[in-house]
Scaffold this motif. Structure first.
Motif, mmCIF file in Angstrom:
data_model
loop_
_atom_site.group_PDB
_atom_site.id
_atom_site.type_symbol
_atom_site.label_atom_id
_atom_site.label_comp_id
_atom_site.label_asym_id
_atom_site.label_seq_id
_atom_site.Cartn_x
_atom_site.Cartn_y
_atom_site.Cartn_z
ATOM 1 N N LEU A 194 36.951 -12.509 -59.036
ATOM 2 C CA LEU A 194 37.710 -12.741 -57.810
ATOM 3 C C LEU A 194 37.800 -14.239 -57.523
ATOM 4 C CD1 LEU A 194 39.171 -11.840 -55.233
ATOM 5 C CD2 LEU A 194 36.912 -11.566 -54.168
ATOM 6 N N GLY A 195 36.685 -14.938 -57.641
ATOM 7 C CA GLY A 195 36.687 -16.389 -57.429
ATOM 8 C C GLY A 195 37.615 -17.102 -58.396
ATOM 9 N N GLU A 196 37.610 -16.673 -59.637
ATOM 10 C CA GLU A 196 38.494 -17.270 -60.644
ATOM 11 C C GLU A 196 39.957 -16.992 -60.312
ATOM 12 O OE1 GLU A 196 39.364 -16.601 -65.348
ATOM 13 O OE2 GLU A 196 37.273 -16.567 -64.698
ATOM 14 N N ALA A 197 40.250 -15.783 -59.871
ATOM 15 C CA ALA A 197 41.625 -15.437 -59.508
ATOM 16 C C ALA A 197 42.111 -16.273 -58.329
ATOM 17 C CB ALA A 197 41.730 -13.949 -59.184
ATOM 18 N N ILE A 198 41.236 -16.481 -57.353
ATOM 19 C CA ILE A 198 41.586 -17.319 -56.199
ATOM 20 C C ILE A 198 41.875 -18.736 -56.665
ATOM 21 C CG2 ILE A 198 40.679 -18.356 -54.080
ATOM 22 C CD1 ILE A 198 39.114 -15.668 -53.691
ATOM 23 N N SER A 199 41.028 -19.272 -57.529
ATOM 24 C CA SER A 199 41.224 -20.623 -58.063
ATOM 25 C C SER A 199 42.514 -20.737 -58.863
ATOM 26 C CB SER A 199 40.047 -21.034 -58.951
ATOM 27 O OG SER A 199 38.905 -21.248 -58.181
ATOM 28 N N ASN A 200 42.871 -19.678 -59.592
ATOM 29 C CA ASN A 200 44.107 -19.699 -60.373
ATOM 30 C C ASN A 200 45.338 -19.742 -59.475
ATOM 31 O OD1 ASN A 200 42.748 -19.676 -62.811
ATOM 32 N ND2 ASN A 200 42.877 -17.456 -63.038
ATOM 33 N N ILE A 201 45.237 -19.149 -58.296
ATOM 34 C CA ILE A 201 46.355 -19.165 -57.353
ATOM 35 C C ILE A 201 46.416 -20.503 -56.635
ATOM 36 C CG2 ILE A 201 47.316 -18.119 -55.260
ATOM 37 C CD1 ILE A 201 45.940 -15.471 -56.202
ATOM 38 N N ASN A 202 45.250 -21.016 -56.227
ATOM 39 C CA ASN A 202 45.192 -22.295 -55.509
ATOM 40 C C ASN A 202 43.950 -23.057 -55.965
ATOM 41 O OD1 ASN A 202 44.889 -24.433 -53.749
ATOM 42 N ND2 ASN A 202 45.469 -23.282 -51.944
ATOM 43 N N ALA A 203 44.149 -23.978 -56.895
ATOM 44 C CA ALA A 203 43.038 -24.730 -57.481
ATOM 45 C C ALA A 203 42.383 -25.684 -56.483
ATOM 46 C CB ALA A 203 43.520 -25.501 -58.708
ATOM 47 N N GLU A 204 43.038 -25.938 -55.344
ATOM 48 C CA GLU A 204 42.467 -26.853 -54.357
ATOM 49 C C GLU A 204 41.371 -26.192 -53.517
ATOM 50 O OE1 GLU A 204 45.518 -28.699 -52.047
ATOM 51 O OE2 GLU A 204 46.589 -29.386 -53.825
ATOM 52 N N LEU A 205 41.322 -24.864 -53.513
ATOM 53 C CA LEU A 205 40.280 -24.181 -52.759
ATOM 54 C C LEU A 205 38.948 -24.308 -53.505
ATOM 55 C CD1 LEU A 205 41.950 -20.870 -51.550
ATOM 56 C CD2 LEU A 205 40.983 -22.665 -50.123
ATOM 57 N N ASN A 206 37.935 -24.672 -52.769
ATOM 58 C CA ASN A 206 36.588 -24.743 -53.318
ATOM 59 C C ASN A 206 35.983 -23.337 -53.239
ATOM 60 O OD1 ASN A 206 34.130 -25.780 -54.231
ATOM 61 N ND2 ASN A 206 33.451 -26.254 -52.159
ATOM 62 N N ILE A 207 35.555 -22.800 -54.358
ATOM 63 C CA ILE A 207 34.951 -21.469 -54.397
ATOM 64 C C ILE A 207 33.447 -21.620 -54.549
ATOM 65 C CG2 ILE A 207 34.872 -19.236 -55.586
ATOM 66 C CD1 ILE A 207 37.615 -19.897 -54.343
ATOM 67 N N CYS A 208 32.703 -21.027 -53.614
ATOM 68 C CA CYS A 208 31.246 -21.067 -53.668
ATOM 69 C C CYS A 208 30.713 -19.642 -53.661
ATOM 70 C CB CYS A 208 30.684 -21.817 -52.464
ATOM 71 S SG CYS A 208 31.125 -23.553 -52.457
ATOM 72 N N PHE A 209 29.668 -19.433 -54.404
ATOM 73 C CA PHE A 209 29.030 -18.125 -54.464
ATOM 74 C C PHE A 209 27.680 -18.218 -53.776
ATOM 75 C CE2 PHE A 209 31.913 -18.291 -58.049
ATOM 76 C CZ PHE A 209 32.612 -17.104 -57.893
ATOM 77 N N GLU A 210 27.392 -17.241 -52.935
ATOM 78 C CA GLU A 210 26.146 -17.236 -52.173
ATOM 79 C C GLU A 210 25.414 -15.923 -52.435
ATOM 80 O OE1 GLU A 210 23.288 -18.870 -49.844
ATOM 81 O OE2 GLU A 210 25.104 -19.880 -50.498
ATOM 82 N N ASP A 211 24.149 -16.027 -52.770
ATOM 83 C CA ASP A 211 23.314 -14.854 -53.024
ATOM 84 C C ASP A 211 23.332 -13.948 -51.794
ATOM 85 O OD1 ASP A 211 21.369 -13.029 -53.749
ATOM 86 O OD2 ASP A 211 19.866 -14.541 -54.239
#
Length: 103
Positions: free
Chosen positions: A43-60
């Motif tokens: 999901l994070g990768e898909a979001i980045s592919n749509i808009n590379a300017e969004l910072n994607i962070c994963f939280e436990d």
């Protein structure tokens, strides 16, 4: 993940001038990654592919559902209302954890 979900998240981020998207990462209790982690990362990768300017962070997100149920119990939230609310409370806890780590 669902491509429609990624598009919706990007649209909401754009509409609200969001720069960072925090995604809960459902790790196993021993810290290892399971199949659900792969879905979240996709999901994070898909979001980045749509808009590379969004910072994607994963939280436990381990134990956030348990903590959410405890908070709801302390506030006497029961039945259907509890079921409808637990995911939102968990999401708040995930975001607060991210914010606390990134002050």
């Amino acid at each position: 993940y669902q491509p429609k979900l990624a598009k919706e998240i990007v649209s909401l981020a754009f509409d609200n001038d969001v720069k960072t998207v925090v995604i809960g990462l459902p790790r196993n209790m021993d810290g290892s990654y399971g199949y659900r982690c792969d879905e979240c990362k996709s999901l994070g990768e898909a979001i980045s592919n749509i808009n590379a300017e969004l910072n994607i962070c994963f939280e436990d997100e381990r134990l956030t559902t348990v903590m959410a149920h405890n908070v709801l119990s302390e506030n006497n939230v029961r039945g259907k209302k509890r079921k409808d609310t637990v995911d939102a409370v968990s999401a708040v806890m995930i975001l607060q954890s991210y914010l606390d780590k990134n002050k």
